[in-house]
Design a protein around this motif. Structure first.
Motif, mmCIF file in Angstrom:
data_model
loop_
_atom_site.group_PDB
_atom_site.id
_atom_site.type_symbol
_atom_site.label_atom_id
_atom_site.label_comp_id
_atom_site.label_asym_id
_atom_site.label_seq_id
_atom_site.Cartn_x
_atom_site.Cartn_y
_atom_site.Cartn_z
ATOM 1 N N GLU A 23 68.342 3.752 75.322
ATOM 2 C CA GLU A 23 69.065 2.478 75.358
ATOM 3 C C GLU A 23 68.083 1.312 75.510
ATOM 4 O OE1 GLU A 23 72.139 2.667 78.351
ATOM 5 O OE2 GLU A 23 72.905 4.550 77.526
ATOM 6 N N GLU A 24 67.063 1.489 76.320
ATOM 7 C CA GLU A 24 66.053 0.453 76.493
ATOM 8 C C GLU A 24 65.321 0.171 75.174
ATOM 9 O OE1 GLU A 24 62.265 -0.685 79.358
ATOM 10 O OE2 GLU A 24 63.146 1.309 79.511
ATOM 11 N N LEU A 25 65.018 1.212 74.422
ATOM 12 C CA LEU A 25 64.387 1.044 73.106
ATOM 13 C C LEU A 25 65.254 0.166 72.209
ATOM 14 C CD1 LEU A 25 62.240 1.890 70.894
ATOM 15 C CD2 LEU A 25 63.845 3.741 70.347
ATOM 16 N N ILE A 26 66.541 0.439 72.171
ATOM 17 C CA ILE A 26 67.437 -0.326 71.303
ATOM 18 C C ILE A 26 67.591 -1.755 71.806
ATOM 19 C CG2 ILE A 26 69.768 -0.475 70.339
ATOM 20 C CD1 ILE A 26 67.721 1.753 69.205
ATOM 21 N N ARG A 27 67.656 -1.956 73.102
ATOM 22 C CA ARG A 27 67.689 -3.326 73.631
ATOM 23 C C ARG A 27 66.430 -4.094 73.217
ATOM 24 N NH1 ARG A 27 71.703 -4.696 77.026
ATOM 25 N NH2 ARG A 27 72.924 -3.023 77.980
ATOM 26 N N ASN A 28 65.274 -3.442 73.295
ATOM 27 C CA ASN A 28 64.023 -4.084 72.880
ATOM 28 C C ASN A 28 64.017 -4.370 71.377
ATOM 29 O OD1 ASN A 28 63.058 -4.018 75.509
ATOM 30 N ND2 ASN A 28 61.933 -2.110 75.203
ATOM 31 N N PHE A 29 64.561 -3.438 70.590
ATOM 32 C CA PHE A 29 64.674 -3.620 69.151
ATOM 33 C C PHE A 29 65.539 -4.850 68.837
ATOM 34 C CE2 PHE A 29 67.128 -2.398 65.236
ATOM 35 C CZ PHE A 29 66.080 -2.467 64.334
ATOM 36 N N VAL A 30 66.680 -4.954 69.480
ATOM 37 C CA VAL A 30 67.574 -6.098 69.291
ATOM 38 C C VAL A 30 66.858 -7.393 69.697
ATOM 39 C CG1 VAL A 30 69.669 -7.186 70.223
ATOM 40 C CG2 VAL A 30 69.731 -4.811 69.413
ATOM 41 N N ASP A 31 66.103 -7.342 70.786
ATOM 42 C CA ASP A 31 65.387 -8.528 71.260
ATOM 43 C C ASP A 31 64.235 -8.931 70.338
ATOM 44 O OD1 ASP A 31 67.082 -8.717 73.432
ATOM 45 O OD2 ASP A 31 65.677 -7.772 74.840
ATOM 46 N N ALA A 32 63.799 -8.029 69.462
ATOM 47 C CA ALA A 32 62.708 -8.344 68.531
ATOM 48 C C ALA A 32 63.174 -9.199 67.353
ATOM 49 C CB ALA A 32 62.069 -7.050 68.009
ATOM 50 N N TRP A 33 64.434 -9.133 66.993
ATOM 51 C CA TRP A 33 64.930 -9.819 65.802
ATOM 52 C C TRP A 33 64.758 -11.332 65.818
ATOM 53 C CZ3 TRP A 33 66.703 -7.912 61.136
ATOM 54 C CH2 TRP A 33 66.679 -6.513 61.038
ATOM 55 N N PRO A 34 64.966 -12.041 66.939
ATOM 56 C CA PRO A 34 64.821 -13.500 66.903
ATOM 57 C C PRO A 34 63.437 -13.978 66.467
ATOM 58 C CG PRO A 34 66.035 -12.869 68.856
ATOM 59 C CD PRO A 34 65.516 -11.591 68.226
ATOM 60 N N ARG A 35 62.412 -13.144 66.601
ATOM 61 C CA ARG A 35 61.060 -13.541 66.189
ATOM 62 C C ARG A 35 60.892 -13.490 64.669
ATOM 63 N NH1 ARG A 35 60.396 -10.475 70.791
ATOM 64 N NH2 ARG A 35 59.702 -8.622 69.688
ATOM 65 N N LEU A 36 61.824 -12.814 63.978
ATOM 66 C CA LEU A 36 61.800 -12.709 62.513
ATOM 67 C C LEU A 36 60.477 -12.147 61.994
ATOM 68 C CD1 LEU A 36 63.593 -16.070 61.660
ATOM 69 C CD2 LEU A 36 64.599 -13.779 61.736
ATOM 70 N N ASP A 37 59.866 -11.271 62.776
ATOM 71 C CA ASP A 37 58.606 -10.621 62.414
ATOM 72 C C ASP A 37 58.936 -9.249 61.828
ATOM 73 O OD1 ASP A 37 56.224 -9.120 62.394
ATOM 74 O OD2 ASP A 37 55.466 -10.099 64.201
ATOM 75 N N VAL A 38 58.927 -9.160 60.518
ATOM 76 C CA VAL A 38 59.347 -7.937 59.830
ATOM 77 C C VAL A 38 58.516 -6.742 60.273
ATOM 78 C CG1 VAL A 38 59.592 -6.824 57.579
ATOM 79 C CG2 VAL A 38 60.224 -9.219 57.855
ATOM 80 N N ASP A 39 57.204 -6.902 60.364
ATOM 81 C CA ASP A 39 56.345 -5.784 60.754
ATOM 82 C C ASP A 39 56.671 -5.288 62.162
ATOM 83 O OD1 ASP A 39 54.988 -5.743 58.306
ATOM 84 O OD2 ASP A 39 53.492 -7.178 58.999
ATOM 85 N N ALA A 40 56.934 -6.216 63.075
ATOM 86 C CA ALA A 40 57.288 -5.828 64.445
ATOM 87 C C ALA A 40 58.617 -5.082 64.469
ATOM 88 C CB ALA A 40 57.337 -7.054 65.349
ATOM 89 N N ILE A 41 59.568 -5.521 63.655
ATOM 90 C CA ILE A 41 60.871 -4.853 63.590
ATOM 91 C C ILE A 41 60.718 -3.457 63.014
ATOM 92 C CG2 ILE A 41 63.128 -4.907 62.442
ATOM 93 C CD1 ILE A 41 62.918 -8.035 62.685
ATOM 94 N N VAL A 42 60.003 -3.337 61.916
ATOM 95 C CA VAL A 42 59.832 -2.043 61.249
ATOM 96 C C VAL A 42 59.032 -1.078 62.118
ATOM 97 C CG1 VAL A 42 58.803 -0.912 59.215
ATOM 98 C CG2 VAL A 42 60.153 -3.002 58.938
#
Length: 122
Positions: free
Chosen positions: A5-24
């Motif tokens: 669950e923490e991984l997914i929360r961190n994943f969701v929190d990564a989206w506002p940065r719009l950094d495709v490489d970080a998301i992938v």
């Protein structure tokens, strides 16, 4: 909250940065994203191209997790995704199902109403 669950929360929190490489980077090498209205995309190169294409024109991104639950290697996240596309605000209720493998997302299936999305862009 467990580590998946923490991984997914961190994943969701990564989206506002719009950094495709970080998301992938949250995905396994052969990870899959299946936006349920279209065919699934697999692998880092495919994910980078796909996610990069739909982030083009996005701004003001914030995803709110309403509910999150997990069982084994699965995480279910009910969300409302808020963002702007070409300056138009979108508030999109979604439900994501994530399969986790070795601390990464092996598969992500996202369910939402395409009509809600298209209406916001009209």
């Amino acid at each position: 909250m467990n580590r998946h669950e923490e991984l997914i929360r961190n994943f969701v929190d990564a989206w506002p940065r719009l950094d495709v490489d970080a998301i992938v980077d949250y995905f396994t090498e052969d990870g899959i994203y299946h936006n349920m209205m279209i065919d699934p995309v697999q692998g880092r190169a495919g994910l980078t191209a796909f996610i990069g294409a739909f982030l083009n024109g996005w701004s003001d991104v914030k995803w709110d997790i309403l509910n999150i639950a997990s069982a084994g290697n699965l995480v279910f996240a009910e969300r409302v995704d808020h963002f702007k596309v070409g300056g138009k605000p979108v508030d999109l209720p979604c439900c994501g199902v994530f399969e986790i493998e070795n601390g990464k997302i092996k598969a992500w299936r996202d369910y939402f109403d395409m009509g809600t999305y298209m209406k916001a862009l009209a």
